[in-house]
Design a protein around this motif. Structure first.
Motif, mmCIF file in Angstrom:
data_model
loop_
_atom_site.group_PDB
_atom_site.id
_atom_site.type_symbol
_atom_site.label_atom_id
_atom_site.label_comp_id
_atom_site.label_asym_id
_atom_site.label_seq_id
_atom_site.Cartn_x
_atom_site.Cartn_y
_atom_site.Cartn_z
ATOM 1 N N ARG A 71 8.051 9.504 -2.111
ATOM 2 C CA ARG A 71 7.188 8.495 -2.712
ATOM 3 C C ARG A 71 7.475 8.318 -4.208
ATOM 4 N NH1 ARG A 71 2.987 11.018 -5.840
ATOM 5 N NH2 ARG A 71 3.445 12.746 -5.025
ATOM 6 N N ASP A 72 7.002 7.332 -4.678
ATOM 7 C CA ASP A 72 7.160 6.982 -6.056
ATOM 8 C C ASP A 72 6.029 6.510 -6.834
ATOM 9 O OD1 ASP A 72 10.047 5.225 -8.049
ATOM 10 O OD2 ASP A 72 8.574 6.929 -8.704
ATOM 11 N N ASN A 73 5.764 6.544 -8.082
ATOM 12 C CA ASN A 73 4.780 6.048 -8.598
ATOM 13 C C ASN A 73 5.028 5.019 -9.703
ATOM 14 O OD1 ASN A 73 3.251 7.695 -6.733
ATOM 15 N ND2 ASN A 73 2.488 9.060 -8.350
ATOM 16 N N ALA A 74 3.938 4.217 -9.752
ATOM 17 C CA ALA A 74 4.194 3.305 -10.993
ATOM 18 C C ALA A 74 2.789 2.961 -11.253
ATOM 19 C CB ALA A 74 5.059 1.971 -10.576
ATOM 20 N N LYS A 75 2.612 2.183 -12.420
ATOM 21 C CA LYS A 75 1.336 1.842 -13.106
ATOM 22 C C LYS A 75 0.490 1.210 -11.744
ATOM 23 C CE LYS A 75 -1.183 -0.430 -16.422
ATOM 24 N NZ LYS A 75 -1.207 -1.298 -17.981
ATOM 25 N N ASN A 76 -0.344 1.444 -11.268
ATOM 26 C CA ASN A 76 -1.257 0.697 -10.451
ATOM 27 C C ASN A 76 -0.758 0.598 -9.342
ATOM 28 O OD1 ASN A 76 -3.454 0.738 -12.336
ATOM 29 N ND2 ASN A 76 -2.673 -1.385 -13.023
#
Length: 117
Positions: A71-76
């Motif tokens: 998993r990877d996260n970015a803004k929104n």
């Protein structure tokens, strides 16, 4: 509201590899978990692999050691990946991504994976 879009399905020979991607975007503020499910005609949709907001992972026994979820996260946006190795004909299915927050889950439209010679 959250939109979930999968990509990366296709046809692969037994023993081959394939990668799936998913992007869940929108109102991402109570993210709980995200995962991959699969379904074949006439059978219930089943969990393949999932990962929580804290990073804990869970795999179906049938894919343990062959599939890797990340998993990877970015803004929104939350990005989800599934690396599938040593694929078998029985892995053939429509693969769905499901994003969950504390209130409900959101499904993508699915992507077909076919393992055949």
């Amino acid at each position: 509201q959250v939109q979930v879009v999968e990509s990366g399905g296709g046809l692969v020979q037994p023993g081959g590899s394939l990668s799936l991607s998913c992007a869940a975007s929108g109102t991402i503020f109570s993210f709980y978990g995200i995962g991959w499910y699969r379904q074949v005609p006439g059978k219930q949709r089943e969990l393949v692999a999932a990962i929580t907001s804290g990073g804990s992972t869970k795999y179906a026994d049938s894919v343990e050691g062959r599939f890797t979820i990340s998993r990877d996260n970015a803004k929104n946006t939350v990005y989800l990946y599934l690396q599938m190795n040593s694929l078998k004909p029985e892995d053939t299915a429509v693969y769905y991504c499901r994003y969950s927050d504390v209130d409900r889950g959101y499904w993508g439209q699915g992507t077909q994976v076919t393992v055949s010679s």
